[in-house]
Write a protein that holds these residues in place. Structure first.
Motif, PDB file in Angstrom:
ATOM      1  N   ILE A  68       0.937  -1.259  -0.048  1.00  0.00           N
ATOM      2  CA  ILE A  68       0.040   0.014  -0.005  1.00  0.00           C
ATOM      3  C   ILE A  68       0.786   1.293   0.067  1.00  0.00           C
ATOM      4  O   ILE A  68       1.643   1.288   0.849  1.00  0.00           O
ATOM      5  CB  ILE A  68      -0.846   0.024   1.316  1.00  0.00           C
ATOM      6  CG1 ILE A  68      -2.177  -1.231   1.156  1.00  0.00           C
ATOM      7  CG2 ILE A  68      -1.679   1.197   1.174  1.00  0.00           C
ATOM      8  CD1 ILE A  68      -2.706  -1.579   2.243  1.00  0.00           C
ATOM      9  N   LEU A  69       0.656   2.028  -1.118  1.00  0.00           N
ATOM     10  CA  LEU A  69       1.733   3.231  -1.167  1.00  0.00           C
ATOM     11  C   LEU A  69       1.072   4.358  -0.271  1.00  0.00           C
ATOM     12  O   LEU A  69      -0.030   4.358   0.091  1.00  0.00           O
ATOM     13  CB  LEU A  69       1.720   3.502  -2.491  1.00  0.00           C
ATOM     14  CG  LEU A  69       2.040   2.669  -3.809  1.00  0.00           C
ATOM     15  CD1 LEU A  69       1.726   3.066  -5.168  1.00  0.00           C
ATOM     16  CD2 LEU A  69       3.492   2.049  -3.479  1.00  0.00           C
ATOM     17  N   THR A  70       2.084   4.881   0.316  1.00  0.00           N
ATOM     18  CA  THR A  70       1.911   6.155   1.053  1.00  0.00           C
ATOM     19  C   THR A  70       2.164   7.317   0.556  1.00  0.00           C
ATOM     20  O   THR A  70       3.222   7.685  -0.163  1.00  0.00           O
ATOM     21  CB  THR A  70       2.570   5.783   2.753  1.00  0.00           C
ATOM     22  OG1 THR A  70       3.840   5.745   2.373  1.00  0.00           O
ATOM     23  CG2 THR A  70       1.708   4.646   3.232  1.00  0.00           C
ATOM     24  N   ASP A  71       1.761   8.536   1.414  1.00  0.00           N
ATOM     25  CA  ASP A  71       2.368   9.918   0.911  1.00  0.00           C
ATOM     26  C   ASP A  71       3.522  10.173   1.746  1.00  0.00           C
ATOM     27  O   ASP A  71       3.956   9.268   2.662  1.00  0.00           O
ATOM     28  CB  ASP A  71       1.016  10.770   1.160  1.00  0.00           C
ATOM     29  CG  ASP A  71       0.598  11.048   2.627  1.00  0.00           C
ATOM     30  OD1 ASP A  71       1.438  10.651   3.434  1.00  0.00           O
ATOM     31  OD2 ASP A  71      -0.406  11.624   2.841  1.00  0.00           O
ATOM     32  N   ARG A  72       3.826  11.637   1.854  1.00  0.00           N
ATOM     33  CA  ARG A  72       5.006  11.920   2.554  1.00  0.00           C
ATOM     34  C   ARG A  72       4.838  11.851   4.073  1.00  0.00           C
ATOM     35  O   ARG A  72       5.933  11.723   4.924  1.00  0.00           O
ATOM     36  CB  ARG A  72       5.645  13.364   2.065  1.00  0.00           C
ATOM     37  CG  ARG A  72       6.340  13.413   0.806  1.00  0.00           C
ATOM     38  CD  ARG A  72       6.732  14.477   0.480  1.00  0.00           C
ATOM     39  NE  ARG A  72       5.950  15.285  -0.604  1.00  0.00           N
ATOM     40  CZ  ARG A  72       5.853  16.376  -1.225  1.00  0.00           C
ATOM     41  NH1 ARG A  72       6.543  17.078  -0.352  1.00  0.00           N
ATOM     42  NH2 ARG A  72       5.224  16.587  -2.394  1.00  0.00           N
ATOM     43  N   ASP A  73       3.685  11.959   4.458  1.00  0.00           N
ATOM     44  CA  ASP A  73       3.347  11.758   5.975  1.00  0.00           C
ATOM     45  C   ASP A  73       3.162  10.585   6.458  1.00  0.00           C
ATOM     46  O   ASP A  73       2.750  10.223   7.503  1.00  0.00           O
ATOM     47  CB  ASP A  73       2.061  12.768   6.203  1.00  0.00           C
ATOM     48  CG  ASP A  73       2.449  14.365   5.966  1.00  0.00           C
ATOM     49  OD1 ASP A  73       3.496  14.667   6.162  1.00  0.00           O
ATOM     50  OD2 ASP A  73       1.486  14.886   5.604  1.00  0.00           O
ATOM     51  N   GLY A  74       3.261   9.374   5.457  1.00  0.00           N
ATOM     52  CA  GLY A  74       2.922   8.207   5.923  1.00  0.00           C
ATOM     53  C   GLY A  74       1.662   7.535   5.870  1.00  0.00           C
ATOM     54  O   GLY A  74       1.462   6.607   6.182  1.00  0.00           O
ATOM     55  N   ARG A  75       0.528   8.488   5.337  1.00  0.00           N
ATOM     56  CA  ARG A  75      -0.509   7.974   5.289  1.00  0.00           C
ATOM     57  C   ARG A  75      -0.970   7.520   3.936  1.00  0.00           C
ATOM     58  O   ARG A  75      -0.334   7.572   2.928  1.00  0.00           O
ATOM     59  CB  ARG A  75      -1.652   9.375   5.434  1.00  0.00           C
ATOM     60  CG  ARG A  75      -1.587  10.080   6.641  1.00  0.00           C
ATOM     61  CD  ARG A  75      -2.461  11.241   6.986  1.00  0.00           C
ATOM     62  NE  ARG A  75      -2.012  12.096   5.591  1.00  0.00           N
ATOM     63  CZ  ARG A  75      -1.872  13.350   5.817  1.00  0.00           C
ATOM     64  NH1 ARG A  75      -2.144  13.956   7.210  1.00  0.00           N
ATOM     65  NH2 ARG A  75      -1.329  14.121   4.849  1.00  0.00           N
ATOM     66  N   SER A  76      -1.963   6.339   3.678  1.00  0.00           N
ATOM     67  CA  SER A  76      -2.141   5.869   2.488  1.00  0.00           C
ATOM     68  C   SER A  76      -2.360   6.812   1.562  1.00  0.00           C
ATOM     69  O   SER A  76      -3.214   7.803   1.624  1.00  0.00           O
ATOM     70  CB  SER A  76      -3.497   4.869   2.901  1.00  0.00           C
ATOM     71  OG  SER A  76      -3.849   4.411   1.490  1.00  0.00           O
ATOM     72  N   ALA A  77      -2.087   6.526   0.569  1.00  0.00           N
ATOM     73  CA  ALA A  77      -2.128   7.440  -0.689  1.00  0.00           C
ATOM     74  C   ALA A  77      -3.334   7.023  -1.666  1.00  0.00           C
ATOM     75  O   ALA A  77      -3.762   7.615  -2.766  1.00  0.00           O
ATOM     76  CB  ALA A  77      -0.991   7.602  -1.541  1.00  0.00           C
ATOM     77  N   GLY A  78      -3.992   6.006  -1.338  1.00  0.00           N
ATOM     78  CA  GLY A  78      -5.172   5.305  -1.935  1.00  0.00           C
ATOM     79  C   GLY A  78      -4.695   4.580  -3.134  1.00  0.00           C
ATOM     80  O   GLY A  78      -5.386   4.314  -4.176  1.00  0.00           O
ATOM     81  N   GLU A  79      -3.543   4.021  -3.201  1.00  0.00           N
ATOM     82  CA  GLU A  79      -2.792   3.232  -4.331  1.00  0.00           C
ATOM     83  C   GLU A  79      -2.099   2.053  -3.628  1.00  0.00           C
ATOM     84  O   GLU A  79      -1.624   1.869  -2.400  1.00  0.00           O
ATOM     85  CB  GLU A  79      -1.825   3.921  -5.096  1.00  0.00           C
ATOM     86  CG  GLU A  79      -2.460   5.195  -5.707  1.00  0.00           C
ATOM     87  CD  GLU A  79      -1.330   6.045  -6.669  1.00  0.00           C
ATOM     88  OE1 GLU A  79      -0.419   5.548  -7.147  1.00  0.00           O
ATOM     89  OE2 GLU A  79      -1.663   7.134  -7.038  1.00  0.00           O
ATOM     90  N   ALA A  80      -2.151   0.937  -4.524  1.00  0.00           N
ATOM     91  CA  ALA A  80      -1.212  -0.297  -4.178  1.00  0.00           C
ATOM     92  C   ALA A  80      -0.737  -0.926  -5.206  1.00  0.00           C
ATOM     93  O   ALA A  80      -1.207  -0.803  -6.460  1.00  0.00           O
ATOM     94  CB  ALA A  80      -2.236  -1.303  -3.301  1.00  0.00           C
ATOM     95  N   LEU A  81       0.249  -1.877  -4.939  1.00  0.00           N
ATOM     96  CA  LEU A  81       0.862  -2.504  -5.847  1.00  0.00           C
ATOM     97  C   LEU A  81       0.398  -4.110  -5.533  1.00  0.00           C
ATOM     98  O   LEU A  81       0.673  -4.308  -4.289  1.00  0.00           O
ATOM     99  CB  LEU A  81       2.418  -2.509  -5.949  1.00  0.00           C
ATOM    100  CG  LEU A  81       3.005  -1.132  -6.461  1.00  0.00           C
ATOM    101  CD1 LEU A  81       4.110  -0.803  -6.320  1.00  0.00           C
ATOM    102  CD2 LEU A  81       2.321  -0.614  -7.879  1.00  0.00           C
ATOM    103  N   VAL A  82       0.097  -5.049  -6.461  1.00  0.00           N
ATOM    104  CA  VAL A  82      -0.285  -6.322  -6.102  1.00  0.00           C
ATOM    105  C   VAL A  82       0.271  -7.113  -7.174  1.00  0.00           C
ATOM    106  O   VAL A  82       0.076  -6.820  -8.410  1.00  0.00           O
ATOM    107  CB  VAL A  82      -1.642  -6.529  -6.117  1.00  0.00           C
ATOM    108  CG1 VAL A  82      -1.951  -8.005  -5.688  1.00  0.00           C
ATOM    109  CG2 VAL A  82      -2.436  -5.470  -5.084  1.00  0.00           C
ATOM    110  N   SER A  83       1.073  -8.309  -6.907  1.00  0.00           N
ATOM    111  CA  SER A  83       1.733  -8.968  -7.798  1.00  0.00           C
ATOM    112  C   SER A  83       1.028 -10.223  -7.977  1.00  0.00           C
ATOM    113  O   SER A  83       0.614 -10.664  -6.818  1.00  0.00           O
ATOM    114  CB  SER A  83       3.114  -9.281  -7.454  1.00  0.00           C
ATOM    115  OG  SER A  83       3.882  -8.058  -7.707  1.00  0.00           O
TER     116      SER A  83
END
Length: 106
Positions: A68-83
């Protein structure tokens, strides 16, 4: 709370970034040597790796790959990578989960 509609697409170029208020999930599939990876956009900010794994239950998801990708403040950016272990399964997941709903996160 309403479920978030998911808008999934397999593209060879990155999708246009969605605003934080958009409740659509856009996915970009990228082939990698040992399988394929989906970039999810617009996931609920409270979504966990478990929630994402459950969304893709029945597909060959490499659960340990979910990021789960996060912004500079460590909060969820609403994006994720799944393999996925199998690129064909990745394509099938994108095709079958397009415009599906992620379960409400209570």
């Amino acid at each position: 709370q309403l479920a978030c509609p998911l808008d999934l697409g397999c593209h060879s170029v990155p999708a246009v970034p969605l605003s934080p208020n958009t409740h659509l999930l856009a996915m970009v599939a990228m082939v990698v040597p040992l399988g394929a990876t989906i970039r999810m956009r617009g996931i609920p900010y409270r979504a966990t790796a478990f929630d994402i794994a459950e969304f893709f239950r029945g597909y060959s998801v490499a659960r340990e790959s979910i990021r789960i990708l996060t912004d500079r403040d460590g909060r969820s950016a609403g994006e994720a990578l799944v393999s996925f272990y199998d690129p064909m399964d990745c394509e099938r997941a994108v095709r079958e989960r397009n415009r599906a709903h992620m379960a409400p996160l209570c």
